[in-house]
Design a protein around this motif. Structure first.
Motif, short mmCIF file in Angstrom:
data_model
loop_
_atom_site.label_atom_id
_atom_site.label_comp_id
_atom_site.label_asym_id
_atom_site.label_seq_id
_atom_site.Cartn_x
_atom_site.Cartn_y
_atom_site.Cartn_z
N ALA A 48 22.68 54.27 36.76
CA ALA A 48 21.72 55.15 36.07
C ALA A 48 21.98 56.61 36.47
CB ALA A 48 20.28 54.75 36.41
N TYR A 49 22.24 56.84 37.75
CA TYR A 49 22.54 58.19 38.24
C TYR A 49 23.80 58.73 37.56
CZ TYR A 49 23.44 62.05 41.45
OH TYR A 49 23.67 63.31 41.96
N LEU A 50 24.85 57.94 37.57
CA LEU A 50 26.12 58.39 37.02
C LEU A 50 26.05 58.61 35.51
CD1 LEU A 50 28.42 56.07 39.12
CD2 LEU A 50 28.33 58.58 39.26
N ARG A 51 25.24 57.84 34.84
CA ARG A 51 25.09 57.97 33.39
C ARG A 51 23.97 58.95 33.02
NH1 ARG A 51 25.66 51.49 32.83
NH2 ARG A 51 27.94 51.42 32.77
N ARG A 52 23.34 59.51 34.04
CA ARG A 52 22.23 60.48 33.86
C ARG A 52 21.11 59.90 33.00
NH1 ARG A 52 26.74 64.84 33.14
NH2 ARG A 52 26.96 65.52 35.29
N GLU A 53 20.69 58.71 33.36
CA GLU A 53 19.62 58.04 32.62
C GLU A 53 18.28 58.21 33.33
OE1 GLU A 53 22.47 54.42 30.95
OE2 GLU A 53 21.14 54.03 32.65
N ARG A 73 20.50 44.22 43.11
CA ARG A 73 20.40 44.47 41.67
C ARG A 73 21.75 44.46 40.96
NH1 ARG A 73 16.83 49.43 40.73
NH2 ARG A 73 16.87 48.75 38.57
N ARG A 74 22.66 45.32 41.31
CA ARG A 74 24.03 45.29 40.77
C ARG A 74 24.98 45.39 41.96
NH1 ARG A 74 24.80 46.97 35.21
NH2 ARG A 74 26.92 46.29 35.52
N ASP A 75 25.81 44.40 42.10
CA ASP A 75 26.78 44.33 43.20
C ASP A 75 27.76 45.50 43.13
OD1 ASP A 75 29.71 42.88 43.87
OD2 ASP A 75 28.08 42.39 45.24
N GLY A 76 28.25 45.92 44.27
CA GLY A 76 29.19 47.04 44.32
C GLY A 76 30.46 46.80 43.52
N ARG A 77 30.90 45.56 43.44
CA ARG A 77 32.09 45.23 42.66
C ARG A 77 31.83 45.49 41.18
NH1 ARG A 77 30.59 42.27 46.41
NH2 ARG A 77 31.85 41.65 48.17
N GLU A 78 30.62 45.11 40.72
CA GLU A 78 30.24 45.36 39.32
C GLU A 78 30.17 46.86 39.05
OE1 GLU A 78 26.76 43.21 37.76
OE2 GLU A 78 26.82 42.09 39.66
N VAL A 79 29.59 47.58 39.99
CA VAL A 79 29.46 49.04 39.84
C VAL A 79 30.85 49.67 39.76
CG1 VAL A 79 28.64 51.17 40.93
CG2 VAL A 79 27.21 49.11 40.97
N LEU A 80 31.74 49.26 40.65
CA LEU A 80 33.10 49.79 40.65
C LEU A 80 33.80 49.50 39.32
CD1 LEU A 80 35.49 51.13 42.12
CD2 LEU A 80 35.98 48.89 43.16
N ALA A 81 33.65 48.27 38.82
CA ALA A 81 34.27 47.91 37.54
C ALA A 81 33.71 48.77 36.40
CB ALA A 81 34.04 46.43 37.24
N LYS A 84 35.08 52.44 36.71
CA LYS A 84 36.51 52.60 36.42
C LYS A 84 36.87 52.28 34.98
CE LYS A 84 37.73 54.32 40.31
NZ LYS A 84 38.23 55.69 40.39
N LYS A 85 36.02 51.54 34.28
CA LYS A 85 36.33 51.28 32.86
C LYS A 85 35.78 52.38 31.96
CE LYS A 85 32.60 48.33 31.21
NZ LYS A 85 32.19 47.00 30.83
N ASP A 86 34.95 53.25 32.49
CA ASP A 86 34.37 54.35 31.72
C ASP A 86 35.35 55.52 31.74
OD1 ASP A 86 32.90 56.98 31.48
OD2 ASP A 86 31.22 55.60 31.09
N PRO A 87 35.79 56.01 30.56
CA PRO A 87 36.79 57.08 30.53
C PRO A 87 36.35 58.37 31.23
CG PRO A 87 36.26 56.31 28.30
CD PRO A 87 35.38 55.57 29.25
N ASP A 88 35.06 58.64 31.21
CA ASP A 88 34.55 59.86 31.83
C ASP A 88 34.34 59.67 33.34
OD1 ASP A 88 33.60 62.54 31.79
OD2 ASP A 88 31.55 61.77 31.89
N LEU A 89 33.70 58.58 33.73
CA LEU A 89 33.39 58.33 35.14
C LEU A 89 34.61 57.85 35.92
CD1 LEU A 89 29.99 56.45 34.77
CD2 LEU A 89 30.36 58.89 35.25
N GLY A 90 35.55 57.23 35.23
CA GLY A 90 36.68 56.59 35.88
C GLY A 90 37.56 57.51 36.71
#
Length: 147
Positions: A48-53, A73-81, A84-90
């Motif tokens: 949410a922070y990274l997506r500015r939600e 809530r969301r595992d670190g592995r999920e967060v990392l995935a 890294k799949k987001d063109p802007d955040l990656g």
């Protein structure tokens, strides 16, 4: 936005353990790490922070993410995935900073394109030294992408 030489670096710490948060904050304070540290306590809030939600609509984009793997809530592995799949955040460097020294966690993190994997030392002085080295490397040596 281009970063000026020697300018403040925005660091996002994704960590649910209050003791580790405190040690990281103390490491920043004790060694005059002048970068700004923002803390979120779980993987869902990190995204949410990274997506500015929602409450993070005005969040400053981090230059570096310190990510624990074992998060609620969301595992670190999920967060990392997701990052890294987001063109802007990656392009934001992600350092996995976790207690796990398991080979499968290390391998999986690099498969998900972590920029570094660091096992948290339990000793306070060693922990401070590790945070300082991460800071030194990503602030003084590495050229980070523009925000």
């Amino acid at each position: 936005m281009t970063r000026q030489e020697g300018s403040l670096i925005e660091v996002l710490l994704v960590e649910d353990d209050p003791g580790d948060v405190l040690m990281t904050q103390e490491a920043f304070d004790e060694h005059k790490v002048r970068n700004r540290l923002t803390v979120v306590p779980d993987g869902a809030e990190a995204l949410a922070y990274l997506r500015r939600e929602d409450e993070y609509a005005d969040a400053v984009r981090p230059d570096l993410i310190l990510l624990d793997l074992n998060l609620p809530r969301r595992d670190g592995r999920e967060v990392l995935a997701e990052i890294k799949k987001d063109p802007d955040l990656g392009r934001i460097p992600v350092v996995v900073l976790t207690t796990s020294a398991a080979d499968e966690d290390i391998l999986r993190s690099y498969q998900l394109h972590a920029n570094a994997y660091v096992t948290k030392p339990v000793d306070f002085e060693q922990f401070i030294a590790v945070i300082r080295q991460i800071d030194e490397f990503f602030v003084s040596i590495v050229k980070l992408p523009p925000r």
